[in-house]
Structures are given as structure tokens and as C-alpha cells.
Write an enzyme that holds these catalytic residues in place. Sequence first.
Site, PDB file in Angstrom:
ATOM      1  N   TRP A 168       0.852  -1.199   0.000  1.00 54.42           N
ATOM      2  CA  TRP A 168       0.000   0.000   0.000  1.00 54.42           C
ATOM      3  C   TRP A 168       0.881   1.239   0.000  1.00 54.42           C
ATOM      4  O   TRP A 168       1.841   1.330   0.769  1.00 54.42           O
ATOM      5  CB  TRP A 168      -0.928   0.037   1.218  1.00 54.42           C
ATOM      6  CG  TRP A 168      -1.624   1.366   1.307  1.00 54.42           C
ATOM      7  CD1 TRP A 168      -2.573   1.848   0.445  1.00 54.42           C
ATOM      8  CD2 TRP A 168      -1.362   2.415   2.245  1.00 54.42           C
ATOM      9  NE1 TRP A 168      -2.923   3.128   0.803  1.00 54.42           N
ATOM     10  CE2 TRP A 168      -2.200   3.510   1.904  1.00 54.42           C
ATOM     11  CE3 TRP A 168      -0.519   2.546   3.343  1.00 54.42           C
ATOM     12  CZ2 TRP A 168      -2.220   4.705   2.618  1.00 54.42           C
ATOM     13  CZ3 TRP A 168      -0.528   3.741   4.065  1.00 54.42           C
ATOM     14  CH2 TRP A 168      -1.379   4.804   3.703  1.00 54.42           C
ATOM     15  N   ASP A 224      -9.807  -2.806   1.074  1.00 49.57           N
ATOM     16  CA  ASP A 224      -9.967  -2.299   2.436  1.00 49.57           C
ATOM     17  C   ASP A 224     -11.360  -1.675   2.537  1.00 49.57           C
ATOM     18  O   ASP A 224     -11.723  -0.820   1.718  1.00 49.57           O
ATOM     19  CB  ASP A 224      -8.868  -1.265   2.726  1.00 49.57           C
ATOM     20  CG  ASP A 224      -8.910  -0.725   4.154  1.00 49.57           C
ATOM     21  OD1 ASP A 224      -9.993  -0.299   4.600  1.00 49.57           O
ATOM     22  OD2 ASP A 224      -7.856  -0.709   4.824  1.00 49.57           O
ATOM     23  N   HIS A 279      -8.875  -6.117   3.907  1.00 51.09           N
ATOM     24  CA  HIS A 279      -8.595  -5.374   5.119  1.00 51.09           C
ATOM     25  C   HIS A 279      -9.956  -5.035   5.697  1.00 51.09           C
ATOM     26  O   HIS A 279     -10.585  -4.065   5.288  1.00 51.09           O
ATOM     27  CB  HIS A 279      -7.807  -4.100   4.827  1.00 51.09           C
ATOM     28  CG  HIS A 279      -6.325  -4.312   4.858  1.00 51.09           C
ATOM     29  ND1 HIS A 279      -5.422  -3.297   4.730  1.00 51.09           N
ATOM     30  CD2 HIS A 279      -5.600  -5.447   5.034  1.00 51.09           C
ATOM     31  CE1 HIS A 279      -4.200  -3.790   4.820  1.00 51.09           C
ATOM     32  NE2 HIS A 279      -4.271  -5.096   4.995  1.00 51.09           N
ATOM     33  N   HIS A 281     -11.761   2.156   2.135  1.00 50.89           N
ATOM     34  CA  HIS A 281     -11.065   2.850   1.059  1.00 50.89           C
ATOM     35  C   HIS A 281     -11.918   3.202  -0.145  1.00 50.89           C
ATOM     36  O   HIS A 281     -11.411   3.356  -1.247  1.00 50.89           O
ATOM     37  CB  HIS A 281      -9.845   2.038   0.620  1.00 50.89           C
ATOM     38  CG  HIS A 281      -8.738   2.079   1.625  1.00 50.89           C
ATOM     39  ND1 HIS A 281      -7.454   1.686   1.346  1.00 50.89           N
ATOM     40  CD2 HIS A 281      -8.725   2.495   2.922  1.00 50.89           C
ATOM     41  CE1 HIS A 281      -6.701   1.839   2.416  1.00 50.89           C
ATOM     42  NE2 HIS A 281      -7.456   2.316   3.389  1.00 50.89           N
ATOM     43  N   ASP A 327     -10.882   3.805  10.348  1.00 52.44           N
ATOM     44  CA  ASP A 327     -10.286   2.609  10.949  1.00 52.44           C
ATOM     45  C   ASP A 327     -10.808   2.317  12.352  1.00 52.44           C
ATOM     46  O   ASP A 327     -10.043   1.998  13.257  1.00 52.44           O
ATOM     47  CB  ASP A 327      -8.752   2.700  10.924  1.00 52.44           C
ATOM     48  CG  ASP A 327      -8.206   2.647   9.500  1.00 52.44           C
ATOM     49  OD1 ASP A 327      -8.293   1.586   8.882  1.00 52.44           O
ATOM     50  OD2 ASP A 327      -7.724   3.679   8.998  1.00 52.44           O
ATOM     51  N   ASP A 367     -12.200   7.065   6.178  1.00 58.03           N
ATOM     52  CA  ASP A 367     -11.370   5.894   6.467  1.00 58.03           C
ATOM     53  C   ASP A 367     -10.858   5.966   7.899  1.00 58.03           C
ATOM     54  O   ASP A 367      -9.669   6.090   8.137  1.00 58.03           O
ATOM     55  CB  ASP A 367     -10.210   5.870   5.458  1.00 58.03           C
ATOM     56  CG  ASP A 367      -9.296   4.674   5.637  1.00 58.03           C
ATOM     57  OD1 ASP A 367      -9.794   3.601   6.017  1.00 58.03           O
ATOM     58  OD2 ASP A 367      -8.081   4.820   5.412  1.00 58.03           O
ATOM     59  N   GLU A 426      -3.056  -2.676  -2.582  1.00 58.36           N
ATOM     60  CA  GLU A 426      -4.232  -2.082  -1.922  1.00 58.36           C
ATOM     61  C   GLU A 426      -4.523  -0.682  -2.458  1.00 58.36           C
ATOM     62  O   GLU A 426      -3.667   0.195  -2.432  1.00 58.36           O
ATOM     63  CB  GLU A 426      -3.963  -2.005  -0.407  1.00 58.36           C
ATOM     64  CG  GLU A 426      -5.104  -1.403   0.406  1.00 58.36           C
ATOM     65  CD  GLU A 426      -4.777  -1.335   1.908  1.00 58.36           C
ATOM     66  OE1 GLU A 426      -3.606  -1.519   2.287  1.00 58.36           O
ATOM     67  OE2 GLU A 426      -5.712  -1.078   2.697  1.00 58.36           O
ATOM     68  N   LYS A 440      -6.908   2.947  -2.680  1.00 62.03           N
ATOM     69  CA  LYS A 440      -7.513   3.863  -1.720  1.00 62.03           C
ATOM     70  C   LYS A 440      -8.136   5.027  -2.467  1.00 62.03           C
ATOM     71  O   LYS A 440      -7.675   5.377  -3.548  1.00 62.03           O
ATOM     72  CB  LYS A 440      -6.438   4.366  -0.752  1.00 62.03           C
ATOM     73  CG  LYS A 440      -6.988   5.129   0.431  1.00 62.03           C
ATOM     74  CD  LYS A 440      -5.987   5.226   1.559  1.00 62.03           C
ATOM     75  CE  LYS A 440      -6.562   6.047   2.694  1.00 62.03           C
ATOM     76  NZ  LYS A 440      -5.710   6.061   3.872  1.00 62.03           N
ATOM     77  N   ASP A 485      -7.843  -4.446   9.658  1.00 61.81           N
ATOM     78  CA  ASP A 485      -7.101  -3.187   9.617  1.00 61.81           C
ATOM     79  C   ASP A 485      -7.889  -2.094  10.331  1.00 61.81           C
ATOM     80  O   ASP A 485      -8.714  -1.417   9.738  1.00 61.81           O
ATOM     81  CB  ASP A 485      -6.820  -2.792   8.156  1.00 61.81           C
ATOM     82  CG  ASP A 485      -5.911  -1.568   8.068  1.00 61.81           C
ATOM     83  OD1 ASP A 485      -5.352  -1.166   9.105  1.00 61.81           O
ATOM     84  OD2 ASP A 485      -5.753  -1.014   6.965  1.00 61.81           O
TER      85      ASP A 485
HETATM   86  C1  RNT Z   1      -4.058   2.804   4.914  1.00 60.20           C
HETATM   87  C2  RNT Z   1      -4.180   1.363   4.564  1.00 60.20           C
HETATM   88  C3  RNT Z   1      -3.106   0.472   5.082  1.00 60.20           C
HETATM   89  C4  RNT Z   1      -2.704   0.771   6.513  1.00 60.20           C
HETATM   90  C5  RNT Z   1      -1.794  -0.266   7.129  1.00 60.20           C
HETATM   91  C6  RNT Z   1      -1.167   0.219   8.385  1.00 60.20           C
HETATM   92  O1  RNT Z   1      -5.170   3.536   4.623  1.00 60.20           O
HETATM   93  O2  RNT Z   1      -5.426   0.896   4.952  1.00 60.20           O
HETATM   94  O3  RNT Z   1      -3.483  -0.844   4.923  1.00 60.20           O
HETATM   95  O4  RNT Z   1      -3.815   0.934   7.329  1.00 60.20           O
HETATM   96  O5  RNT Z   1      -0.882  -0.687   6.211  1.00 60.20           O
HETATM   97 ZN    ZN Z   2      -5.766  -1.194   4.787  1.00 62.33          ZN
END
Ligand code: RNT
Ligand code: ZN
Length: 417
Positions: free
Chosen positions: A183, A257, A284, A260, A294, A292, A224, A226, A324
Site C-alpha cells: 500500500w 480495504d 482489510h 477505502h 479505521d 477511512d 491495496e 484507496k 485493519d
Molecule cells: C491505509 C491502509 C493500510 C494501513 C496499514 C497500516 O489507509 O489501509 O493498509 O492501514 O498498512
Molecule cells: Zn488497509
Amino acid sequence: MKIQQAYNLAKEQYSEIGVDTDAVIEKLSKVKISMHCWQGDDVGGFLFKDTALSGGIQTTGNYPGKARTANELRQDLEMALSLIPGKHKLNLHAIYADTDEKPDLNEIEPKHFEKWVAWAKENGLGLDFNPTCFSHPMADSGFTISSADENVRNFWIEHCKKSRKIAEYFGKELGQKCVTNFWFPDGYKDIPVDREAPRKRMMTALDEVFAEKLDSNYTVEAIESKVFGIGAESYTVGSNEFCVGYAVSRGKAVCLDAGHFHPTEVISDKIPSVLLFTDELLLHVSRPVRWDSDHVVVLDDELLQIAQSLVRTGLIERTHIGLDFFDASINRIAAWAIGTRNMQKALLRAMLEPTAELMKIELEGDYTSRLALNEEYKSYPFGAVWDYFCEKMGVPVREDWLIKVKDYEEKILNKRK
Ligand code: RNT
Ligand code: ZN
């Protein structure tokens, strides 16, 4: 005893709709979740002590007790894993190297991760890996592998190459595939003039990273995408189209993810599309709240739908389930336990569904029954099966795990000052 009795009743009820709960439990016990190390210390890592988190991601909160060393992180992970049924994987980032040497990211080697491998062996865990293309002076421009500056680009290309070697080492040592996720936070805060050149540079750089072929018995590599990050709101080089296109054309996997995409886009609907064109998939699993963010994964509708997309048509066989999220405002071990147990609960609920029957109804066009049954099945006694599963796997049943976390907090975490 009560757990067994409740399970027996639930088993009977599920068998009436043709679902074998014993078989489901057996199946669930084999699903490995890749638990992310970075929930344990707010994505800090151990290589560079005083570098701030960058790359457009953020942890908020200052809950006491964060792991300061690899030993502390392993201790916390052991605690968390003791609350989660089954044998799983740990997902490491490059910055979590555990070594007295001070290698820069373009100098990391398998030897810097030996202690993690020994620990994974002791605990029967698999390992996954990620190059860390952020939180480093070479990422200060907001660009890494797609930078227009050749020096910067080459630094990150080298870091990614070194990361692949570490992943291969993990795979070989542990006798199971190491999933490596690539990523890159690369992007612009404001409106770019040239949207093409950075993507061309990223494509060429990735081709260089992946030039050496690795044994697919030991590694699988994902990229990955985003939509935006903090400070890169207007343009992201590794967009969804870029990553899907790259992965499909190069035989790589995509990493989806959950946070994302635009807020009403869901990955549960992307899973079956992407897997038509790639062999494997990495997830993720995260919870975006307005962005995003998390947040810790909860048992919400989208989590259930992700699980259904994986279970109903067997796509779980080709999917690596990673988590994640990073919440620094609550007990970090609890965050792991809540999120990971929820992922498992969602899979369990999906597995407890009479899928063949529902598919038949759908094909016949009886959408009334489809809606009616899906809604009725929601109140079937899945909790009794979950409790029995936890007991059988030797982990705390229901909220009992919280007592252990509170105790650990008092005895261990609160002493970390
Ligand atoms: C960031 C991505 C990535 C990170 C990790 C720490 O937006 O989601 O995967 O969260 O690599
Ligand atoms: Zn991620």
C-alpha cells in the site's frame, strides 16, 4: 452445562432448515484471520522511535498501556489471542523489525525478524507482511514509489524488494503462505495537472519490485487501493482502477480495504467481481465512520454481507481475511478481541444459513420468500452456537473475556509508564 443445553436446542432448530451446526463449527475452526500487529501500538513500530505517523492515516486517543517494545507487543498479542477461538496469523509491518541493529527500510533483512518467526512457531501462528511506505523522511513529499524524484523512488523500490525477501522467509519458515500487502499513500492534496504520470511511474516501479519471481507456495502479493487520505484529498495514485488493473494484468492479488471507497460503496459487493479476474484476494476488514477512520470492526450489516460474500459461493477459499483498524482511545487488547471475534461471528452467521435453499428460491424468482426467510433467519439462535464454539475452543464465553482484559490492564498495562 447451560451452554451445552442451549447448543443442543440450537442444533435442533438449525437442523430443521438443513444446517449441520457441528459441521459449521468444524469449518469455522479452520478459518484463519490475519490479526494486524499495528493495533497494539498505534502504528508506531520499533525501527524509528520518534517519527510521527504519516501517509494520511491517523490514530486518535491516548489510552494508557501501549506496547513500547516488541516483547511488550508479543505479550499483548498473546493475551489477545487467548481470547480468540482458533489458530490465526499475525500481520507485521516492516517497521516492527525486532533488532538491536538500526537498519533503514532499504536495508531490512530476514534476520531482523528472526524473533518474530521464533515466536510465531512457538504459538502456532502464521505471519503476513507489509512494506511500510510511510512514517519516514523519504515519504515526506507525499510520494513514495511513484515520486518524480528518482532517489526517492529507488529507495522505496529497494524497500519493497527487501520486504518480499522477508515475506518469502516467513513463508518458508512457517510452512504457510505469507501474504504481502503493498500500500502506497502517494497522492496530492490539491488538484493535479497530470493524473497519468504518477501512475505510469508507479506501474513501472512495481514491475521492477516484482521482477524476481518468488515461489507461490510461500508468498502471495496484493496491492491495496484507496480513494483518498488526509492531506491527499484530491488525487490518489493507487486508485481502485489502478490497483485492479495492475493486479489483473500482473497476476497479483487485490487488497480491498472496507474503508477505502466512497461511503456508500461496500466491499461485500466487490469481492465476487474481483475474484472473477484474480486467483486470490486480500481483505482489510475495517470500519469506516464517515471516512477511512479505521474504527474497530463491529457486527454490522456490512460485516455480515462481507462474510456472506465469502461463504455463500466458497470464495473464502481464495480470500485472505486481514483486519485493519487502529483505535488508541480504548484498551488496545480489547480492540483486537472485539474486532477479531466479530469477524468470526459474522462468518459463523453466514455459515449457519441454508444457502442452497435460498439460492433456489432466488433462481425461481420468489423474491417474497427470499426476503421473508432472510429476515426470519436473523433471529435464529446463532449466539448459542457461538458460545458453544468458544467453550469448545477453550476461550472465554460471551463477555467473560473482558474480565481478563481488565485484569491484565490493571496488572500489566497500567504499569507501563
Ligand atoms: C491505509 C491502509 C493500510 C494501513 C496499514 C497500516 O489507509 O489501509 O493498509 O492501514 O498498512
Ligand atoms: Zn488497509
